[in-house]
Design a protein around this motif. Structure first.
Motif, PDB file in Angstrom:
ATOM      1  N   SER A   1     -11.937  -4.984  -8.811  1.00 19.91           N
ATOM      2  CA  SER A   1     -11.951  -3.789  -7.956  1.00 19.91           C
ATOM      3  C   SER A   1     -11.609  -4.121  -6.505  1.00 19.91           C
ATOM      4  CB  SER A   1     -13.301  -3.089  -8.051  1.00 19.91           C
ATOM      5  OG  SER A   1     -14.318  -4.022  -7.809  1.00 19.91           O
TER       6      SER A   1
ATOM      7  N   SER B   1      -6.992  -3.928   0.961  1.00 18.27           N
ATOM      8  CA  SER B   1      -7.710  -3.863   2.240  1.00 18.27           C
ATOM      9  C   SER B   1      -7.011  -4.744   3.241  1.00 18.27           C
ATOM     10  CB  SER B   1      -9.142  -4.313   2.034  1.00 18.27           C
ATOM     11  OG  SER B   1      -9.156  -5.477   1.246  1.00 18.27           O
TER      12      SER B   1
ATOM     13  N   LYS C   1      -6.033  -0.646  -4.474  1.00 14.00           N
ATOM     14  CA  LYS C   1      -6.440  -0.309  -3.101  1.00 14.00           C
ATOM     15  C   LYS C   1      -6.459  -1.590  -2.312  1.00 14.00           C
ATOM     16  CE  LYS C   1      -9.241   3.556  -1.861  1.00 14.00           C
ATOM     17  NZ  LYS C   1      -9.901   4.448  -2.763  1.00 14.00           N
TER      18      LYS C   1
ATOM     19  N   GLY D   1       0.838  -1.205   0.000  1.00 13.08           N
ATOM     20  CA  GLY D   1       0.000   0.000   0.000  1.00 13.08           C
ATOM     21  C   GLY D   1       0.869   1.250   0.000  1.00 13.08           C
TER      22      GLY D   1
ATOM     23  N   SER E   1      -4.463   2.797  -8.976  1.00 14.84           N
ATOM     24  CA  SER E   1      -5.816   2.566  -8.458  1.00 14.84           C
ATOM     25  C   SER E   1      -5.861   1.350  -7.530  1.00 14.84           C
ATOM     26  CB  SER E   1      -6.796   2.359  -9.624  1.00 14.84           C
ATOM     27  OG  SER E   1      -6.572   1.077 -10.187  1.00 14.84           O
TER      28      SER E   1
ATOM     29  N   GLU F   1       1.053   4.458  -2.643  1.00 15.78           N
ATOM     30  CA  GLU F   1       0.985   5.868  -2.219  1.00 15.78           C
ATOM     31  C   GLU F   1       2.219   6.634  -2.690  1.00 15.78           C
ATOM     32  OE1 GLU F   1      -1.583   7.522  -0.970  1.00 15.78           O
ATOM     33  OE2 GLU F   1      -2.565   5.604  -1.348  1.00 15.78           O
TER      34      GLU F   1
ATOM     35  N   HIS G   1      -9.067  -5.430  -4.566  1.00 20.13           N
ATOM     36  CA  HIS G   1      -7.676  -5.869  -4.696  1.00 20.13           C
ATOM     37  C   HIS G   1      -7.198  -6.599  -3.450  1.00 20.13           C
ATOM     38  CE1 HIS G   1      -7.659  -2.335  -7.577  1.00 20.13           C
ATOM     39  NE2 HIS G   1      -7.514  -3.416  -8.313  1.00 20.13           N
TER      40      HIS G   1
END
Ligand SMILES: [Fe+2]
Ligand SMILES: [Fe+2]
Length: 448
Positions: free
Chosen positions: A409, A448, A446, A127, A444, A131, A411
């Motif tokens: 979508s 979790s 993302k 992650g 894109s 960023e 991920h």
């Protein structure tokens, strides 16, 4: 409360209900008789999505034929609850039978409590890379503009103006953004000279410090900023070359005046840097970054220099320079996928490049460097996010397009070291797949 998600086998937990089986091992690709009979028997009453003669078909499971490739099994009848309610026994059976990915309904909100600390750390690291890539796009552009301005100023004054580029060097090193710039460099078109210098510096710095840490070697630079700076300025001799030649999109003939002028840039870089009393290592790297292991090659220059005369850092820079030139898109040729560039250079180690420095480089960046787009054995596409400490063929990845060609979508980070049934099949050219949106797709992600 419930949520519907796509998860991998390793992330199934008992609070989930499987709605569909969505990823499969190779056995379900162009199935044989036995596998066909097996799924008809064990999934009686469900529906299947299969590929038959290159066409996607939805049909009752009973109509599935040998040679079909299964993409999805869904619409489970009540009597098949034992195949949908996640238990340890079911996970074991799924693994044994090569079922790898699932659409699930999560019955309670908190599902990640069961995940290991290592997994959470890996997710946080991946992650963080995404960023940093988002922030890094502007940094790379700014640094690239600074190089262009600095080259122009050098052209006018005969001296390298370092203050602007030093500010970028400091910022990139201090924000630990070399990983991100390396990723951006392979996903975004670059110009011939300016972004090349930034990317080469970032890749060199990144690989060099990884190599030093791994080998317990003391870095030859005063600090990390100095190593990055050396990469930034290696091509500054190009300030002596007229801009129309430097920015030309045409490939020059072998013995043309233009080619000779281009090939003089390492000597001119070294002269410029030496005249400013730069350290030997910075001068050496600029001077010799086009010397080939076999120095009788036409592409080895300056002439008469042997690879044995080079400092280790210069040998490494020779490799980074070519690697960047392959993955960074040049206007006169197609770019290479990072993994394909690695395999190409590998074939030239011991011919064009120092084999020891080459081995160090591959160990540092991996066989499939971060941000590589790869096709997996189940036909899905994934970005490489992090390397494995043990097996360069088994990095951590994120699937961005499923086997049916749908963008994903939800991920999830997949550790290929743990997911034994899934492996990388080949490199994919991100531009062919995503056009100019490759970087956007990466950004894109993302997790979790
Ligand atoms: Fe160069
Ligand atoms: Fe270069």
């Amino acid at each position: 409360m419930s949520e519907i998600k796509t998860v991998n086998l390793e992330n199934l937990t008992p609070n989930m209900e499987i709605l569909a089986y969505t990823r499969f091992s190779g056995a379900y690709k162009s199935m044989d008789e036995n596998t066909t009979t097996f799924i008809k028997k064990n999934f009686a009453g469900t529906k299947a999505r299969v590929i038959r003669n290159s066409k996607t078909i939805e049909c009752p499971i009973n109509n599935v034929l040998p040679k079909d490739t299964v993409r999805k099994i869904y619409d489970f009848p009540k009597q098949l609850q034992k195949r949908t309610l996640v238990t340890d026994g079911l996970i074991h059976a799924l693994k044994k039978r090569g079922f790898l990915g699932f659409e699930v309904r999560i019955k309670v909100a908190k599902v990640y409590g069961a995940k290991s600390e290592d997994y959470k750390k890996a997710v946080a690291k991946a992650g963080d890379l995404v960023e940093k890539v988002k922030e890094g796009v502007k940094k790379r552009e700014g640094a690239s503009d600074a190089i262009e301005d600095s080259l122009d100023a050098t052209r006018r004054t005969g001296k390298i103006q370092t203050s602007d580029i030093k500010a970028y060097v400091d910022d990139i090193v201090q924000s630990s953004s070399t990983d991100a710039i390396l990723a951006i460099g392979s996903l975004k078109r670059s110009d011939q000279t300016y972004a090349h210098c930034v990317d080469v510096a970032a890749i060199f710095h990144n690989a060099y410090y990884k190599i030093c840490r791994k080998k317990g070697k003391t870095p030859a630079f005063m600090d990390e900023e100095e190593s990055m700076f050396a990469g930034f300025v290696h091509d500054f001799g190009k300030s002596k070359i007229p801009k129309d030649i430097l920015d030309s999109t045409v490939r020059f003939e072998r013995d043309s005046k233009e080619m000779k002028l281009m090939q003089s840039h390492p000597v001119m870089s070294a002269q410029l840097l030496a005249s400013m009393d730069m350290k030997d290592i910075i001068v050496d790297m600029a001077h010799y970054h086009h010397v080939k292991y076999d120095n009788t090659m036409r592409s080895s220059y300056p002439k008469g220099v042997s690879i044995d005369d080079l400092m280790y850092e210069s040998k490494l820079l020779c490799i980074v320079d070519v690697y960047q030139a392959l993955i960074g898109r040049r206007s006169y040729k197609k770019s290479w996928a990072p993994g394909a560039a690695i395999r190409y250079i590998d074939s030239l180690a011991g011919v064009e490049f120092d084999p020891n420095a080459w081995n160090d480089f591959v160990e540092a960046v991996g066989t499939y460097p971060n941000s590589s787009l790869v096709r997996l054995s189940d036909d899905s596409l994934a970005y490489v996010m992090d390397q494995s400490d043990n097996d360069p063929e088994k990095p951590k990845i994120v699937i961005v397009k499923d086997a049916d060609g749908n963008m994903v979508s939800n991920h999830e980070l997949v550790d290929l070291e743990k997911e034994k049934d899934l492996e990388i099949e080949e490199d994919v050219d991100h531009e062919e797949e995503f056009g100019s949106n490759a970087l956007e797709v990466f950004m894109s992600i993302k997790l979790s």
